[in-house]
Motif scaffolding. Sequence first.
Motif: not given
Length: 103
Positions: A47-76
């Motif tokens: 039951n893997l949940v994936t989030v396509n960061v290409l669909e939303d620029p806010e999420v694409r930048q938001g996840i980088k800010d959230f984790s303080n990690w500059p690249t995607v993919p990111q695993l939680y």
Amino acid sequence: MSDVQSWIKETVTQNPVVLFMKGTAQFPQCGFSGRAVQVLKACGVQNLVTVNVLEDPEVRQGIKDFSNWPTVPQLYIKGEFIGGSDIMNEMFENGELQTLLKD
């Protein structure tokens, strides 16, 4: 905390395994995201949940800010940031990732 940050926090804490990636598990849009999905499948993740960061620029930048990690993919896993595809590969090769996913 912004709406995007709140949404990310909610997503990673309410789902056991979340991968923020480019594309989808069925159609990855970059090699690193594709490799990340392959590694998780090899670990038997159902039951893997994936989030396509290409669909939303806010999420694409938001996840980088959230984790303080500059690249995607990111695993939680269970709300905890694990890393990107290189870290996932390393953890898979030494068995750490499988152990984390079993608990």
